[in-house]
Write a protein that holds these residues in place. Structure first.
Motif, PDB file in Angstrom:
ATOM      1  N   THR A 143      12.326  -0.550   9.586  1.00 32.67           N
ATOM      2  CA  THR A 143      12.770  -0.098   8.074  1.00 32.67           C
ATOM      3  C   THR A 143      13.825   0.803   8.179  1.00 32.67           C
ATOM      4  N   VAL A 144      14.008   1.694   9.208  1.00 33.75           N
ATOM      5  CA  VAL A 144      14.994   2.670   9.255  1.00 33.75           C
ATOM      6  C   VAL A 144      16.459   1.896   9.496  1.00 33.75           C
ATOM      7  N   ALA A 145      16.277   0.778  10.548  1.00 34.82           N
ATOM      8  CA  ALA A 145      17.478   0.186  10.760  1.00 34.82           C
ATOM      9  C   ALA A 145      17.920  -0.475   9.483  1.00 34.82           C
ATOM     10  N   PRO A 297      -7.530  -4.475  -7.803  1.00 34.43           N
ATOM     11  CA  PRO A 297      -8.327  -3.382  -7.081  1.00 34.43           C
ATOM     12  C   PRO A 297      -8.441  -3.802  -5.548  1.00 34.43           C
ATOM     13  N   GLU A 298      -8.384  -4.781  -5.183  1.00 31.07           N
ATOM     14  CA  GLU A 298      -8.305  -5.366  -3.709  1.00 31.07           C
ATOM     15  C   GLU A 298      -7.254  -4.827  -3.109  1.00 31.07           C
ATOM     16  N   LEU A 299      -6.196  -4.350  -3.831  1.00 30.68           N
ATOM     17  CA  LEU A 299      -5.214  -4.027  -2.861  1.00 30.68           C
ATOM     18  C   LEU A 299      -5.108  -2.134  -3.094  1.00 30.68           C
ATOM     19  N   ALA A 300      -5.872  -1.615  -3.743  1.00 31.41           N
ATOM     20  CA  ALA A 300      -5.852  -0.340  -4.218  1.00 31.41           C
ATOM     21  C   ALA A 300      -5.948   0.582  -2.476  1.00 31.41           C
ATOM     22  N   THR A 301      -6.733   0.061  -1.661  1.00 32.04           N
ATOM     23  CA  THR A 301      -6.701   0.743  -0.423  1.00 32.04           C
ATOM     24  C   THR A 301      -5.452   0.813   0.526  1.00 32.04           C
ATOM     25  N   ARG A 302      -4.576  -0.251  -0.008  1.00 25.45           N
ATOM     26  CA  ARG A 302      -3.420  -0.522   0.697  1.00 25.45           C
ATOM     27  C   ARG A 302      -2.109   0.331   0.254  1.00 25.45           C
ATOM     28  N   VAL A 303      -2.220   0.925  -0.942  1.00 34.89           N
ATOM     29  CA  VAL A 303      -1.175   1.423  -1.931  1.00 34.89           C
ATOM     30  C   VAL A 303      -0.718   2.609  -0.828  1.00 34.89           C
ATOM     31  N   PHE A 304      -1.548   3.607  -0.219  1.00 33.23           N
ATOM     32  CA  PHE A 304      -1.081   4.599   0.283  1.00 33.23           C
ATOM     33  C   PHE A 304      -0.781   4.523   1.849  1.00 33.23           C
ATOM     34  N   ARG A 305      -0.595   3.438   2.259  1.00 36.39           N
ATOM     35  CA  ARG A 305      -0.099   3.086   3.883  1.00 36.39           C
ATOM     36  C   ARG A 305       1.306   3.019   3.715  1.00 36.39           C
ATOM     37  N   GLN A 306       1.655   3.236   5.136  1.00 36.13           N
ATOM     38  CA  GLN A 306       3.395   3.427   5.111  1.00 36.13           C
ATOM     39  C   GLN A 306       3.786   1.956   4.849  1.00 36.13           C
ATOM     40  N   PHE A 307       5.091   1.826   4.278  1.00 33.47           N
ATOM     41  CA  PHE A 307       5.638   0.636   4.005  1.00 33.47           C
ATOM     42  C   PHE A 307       4.957  -0.099   2.959  1.00 33.47           C
ATOM     43  N   TRP A 308       3.982   0.156   2.411  1.00 30.82           N
ATOM     44  CA  TRP A 308       3.416  -0.448   1.213  1.00 30.82           C
ATOM     45  C   TRP A 308       4.533  -0.635  -0.100  1.00 30.82           C
ATOM     46  N   ARG A 309       4.670  -1.970  -0.143  1.00 36.34           N
ATOM     47  CA  ARG A 309       5.550  -2.073  -1.662  1.00 36.34           C
ATOM     48  C   ARG A 309       4.950  -3.329  -2.290  1.00 36.34           C
ATOM     49  N   GLY A 310       3.816  -3.796  -2.052  1.00 34.65           N
ATOM     50  CA  GLY A 310       3.140  -4.663  -2.894  1.00 34.65           C
ATOM     51  C   GLY A 310       3.882  -6.046  -3.096  1.00 34.65           C
ATOM     52  N   ASN A 311       4.003  -6.437  -4.353  1.00 33.59           N
ATOM     53  CA  ASN A 311       5.233  -7.824  -4.580  1.00 33.59           C
ATOM     54  C   ASN A 311       6.321  -7.274  -5.113  1.00 33.59           C
ATOM     55  N   ALA A 312       6.537  -5.964  -5.107  1.00 34.05           N
ATOM     56  CA  ALA A 312       7.862  -5.456  -5.636  1.00 34.05           C
ATOM     57  C   ALA A 312       9.016  -5.129  -4.447  1.00 34.05           C
ATOM     58  N   ARG A 313       8.854  -5.685  -3.433  1.00 29.78           N
ATOM     59  CA  ARG A 313       9.830  -5.450  -2.449  1.00 29.78           C
ATOM     60  C   ARG A 313      11.197  -5.589  -2.751  1.00 29.78           C
ATOM     61  N   ARG A 314      11.509  -6.424  -3.739  1.00 25.77           N
ATOM     62  CA  ARG A 314      12.925  -6.600  -4.141  1.00 25.77           C
ATOM     63  C   ARG A 314      13.401  -5.541  -4.986  1.00 25.77           C
ATOM     64  N   ARG A 315      12.495  -4.742  -5.522  1.00 21.35           N
ATOM     65  CA  ARG A 315      12.990  -3.442  -6.261  1.00 21.35           C
ATOM     66  C   ARG A 315      13.378  -2.310  -5.403  1.00 21.35           C
ATOM     67  N   GLY A 316      13.599  -2.471  -4.122  1.00 27.67           N
ATOM     68  CA  GLY A 316      14.030  -1.452  -3.284  1.00 27.67           C
ATOM     69  C   GLY A 316      12.848  -0.563  -2.968  1.00 27.67           C
ATOM     70  N   LEU A 322       4.427   6.755  -1.343  1.00 30.48           N
ATOM     71  CA  LEU A 322       3.168   7.141  -1.658  1.00 30.48           C
ATOM     72  C   LEU A 322       2.322   7.608  -0.520  1.00 30.48           C
ATOM     73  N   PHE A 323       2.916   7.097   0.752  1.00 28.08           N
ATOM     74  CA  PHE A 323       2.247   7.680   1.796  1.00 28.08           C
ATOM     75  C   PHE A 323       2.612   9.227   1.861  1.00 28.08           C
ATOM     76  N   ILE A 324       3.687   9.622   1.529  1.00 22.64           N
ATOM     77  CA  ILE A 324       4.116  11.029   1.725  1.00 22.64           C
ATOM     78  C   ILE A 324       3.191  11.546   0.552  1.00 22.64           C
ATOM     79  N   VAL A 325       3.229  11.277  -0.615  1.00 27.40           N
ATOM     80  CA  VAL A 325       2.566  11.917  -1.639  1.00 27.40           C
ATOM     81  C   VAL A 325       1.143  12.137  -1.371  1.00 27.40           C
TER      82      VAL A 325
END
Length: 360
Positions: A143-145, A297-316, A322-325
């Motif tokens: 991700t950093v690269a 609801p099935e994705l709620a537990t993943r939201v606060f993981r590092q690098f989680w962007r759901g289906n909105a990866r194209r939005r940058g 959210l992990f930091i929050v």
């Protein structure tokens, strides 16, 4: 559990620690490898219960093998090696069922230096956690690269062009290129700040500098900043309900939490973004919700993981916000959850405690 415990005593205190209180799996054998005790964590990792293992030889109860299929107990060889040998460093082993775990062992000798082996204490840890950590680190490097390559390429390209052909561009053209360089430099700075936050959260080195914080005032400031940046004023709604207690928080970090949640709602949601603030029995509850599609609801537990962007990866975005929050809220002693909002869309709700800091 079954009466096994570690008894630690000093001149003025006594502490009895049950082996089931230990976070890692624990198996204790006699010098010949017959199991003396198994704690609850070891049962959870291996599926072998205390009563199924005690009295049996380790090879029959657990049968640990390395990746080449060798019997661990056989090559561990409690009788072999130097009489000063007291430990086996942690290494990955497998059970017959294919479960992989990290196993370390200690030889208990009497007398302690050079004596005969009287017990073997074996600790077990889930290898999956190590694998997830390694994948997380690999994702971080990737991700950093990726995130650095684009802005740095832009900065390098525009500065090189300006230096080589300065006199060929109009003032307006120069201004556009310099504004782009400035924006990309800000992007790199934000990424570095996020990475530092992640590092501090994971290492437990995040410092909280508490002071009295007016949460509604901080929310108004965040909203005003979004409006000043070009968002329509009617896109946001602030609701303050009831009399709020005095809260001692880190103002900069609460600003960061609110800014990230509002940014997330603007970027990934639709309609009005509502920030609702109200008292609860032990502090203050803050909700940030939008009117978009929400989070399944099935994705709620993943939201606060590092690098989680759901289906909105194209939005940058890096997927770290959210992990930091979550890390910032938990560092305050609070909690955060995500659910479906009352108007559809996602609702992030965090609670922070009231009270005064301990200056001792």
């Amino acid at each position: 559990m079954h009466g096994e415990h570690i008894d630690e005593r000093s001149a003025d205190s006594a502490c009895v620690i049950e082996v089931d209180d230990l976070p890692d799996g624990l198996v204790v054998t006699d010098r010949d490898g017959h199991v003396l005790t198994v704690n609850r964590a070891a049962t959870r990792l291996t599926g072998v219960a205390h009563d199924q293992a005690v009295g049996r030889h380790l090879r029959d109860a657990f049968s640990f093998h390395d990746h080449d299929g060798r019997d661990w107990w056989k090559w561990f060889d409690t009788y072999g090696g130097l009489p000063t040998r007291t430990r086996q460093p942690e290494l990955p082993l497998r059970t017959p069922g294919g479960q992989e775990m990290l196993v370390a062992a200690r030889l208990v000798r009497r007398p302690e230096r050079g004596g005969k082996v009287v017990r073997v204490v074996i600790t077990l840890r889930d290898a999956g956690a190590r694998a997830r950590l390694e994948r997380s680190r690999a994702d971080l490097v990737s991700t950093v690269a990726h995130e650095l390559r684009s802005p740095l390429t832009s900065v390098k390209g525009f500065t090189a062009t300006l230096l080589a052909k300065w006199t060929r561009f109009t003032d307006n053209q120069k201004l556009v290129m310099l504004e782009t360089v400035n924006a990309d430099a800000d992007r790199v700075t934000r990424l570095i700040t996020e990475l530092l936050d992640v590092s501090r959260i994971e290492s437990g080195r995040l410092e909280i500098h508490r002071q009295v914080v007016d949460i509604p005032a901080r929310a108004r400031k965040i909203i005003a900043g979004r409006v000043a940046a070009g968002e329509p004023e009617d896109r946001f709604r602030l609701e303050v309900r009831g009399e709020l207690p005095e809260t001692w928080l880190d103002q900069d970090k609460i600003d960061q939490v609110l800014a990230n949640l509002v940014e997330n709602a603007v970027r990934h949601g639709r309609g009005t973004v509502t920030v609702a603030i109200e008292p609860n029995e032990w502090g203050v509850t803050v909700s940030v919700r939008d009117q978009g599609d929400g989070i399944p609801p099935e994705l709620a537990t993943r939201v606060f993981r590092q690098f989680w962007r759901g289906n909105a990866r194209r939005r940058g975005g890096t997927g770290l916000g959210l992990f930091i929050v979550k890390g910032l809220i938990e560092a305050h002693g609070g909690t955060i959850t995500v659910q479906r909002g009352s108007e559809g869309g996602a609702e992030f709700r965090f609670m922070v405690p009231t009270g005064t800091p301990d200056f001792a």
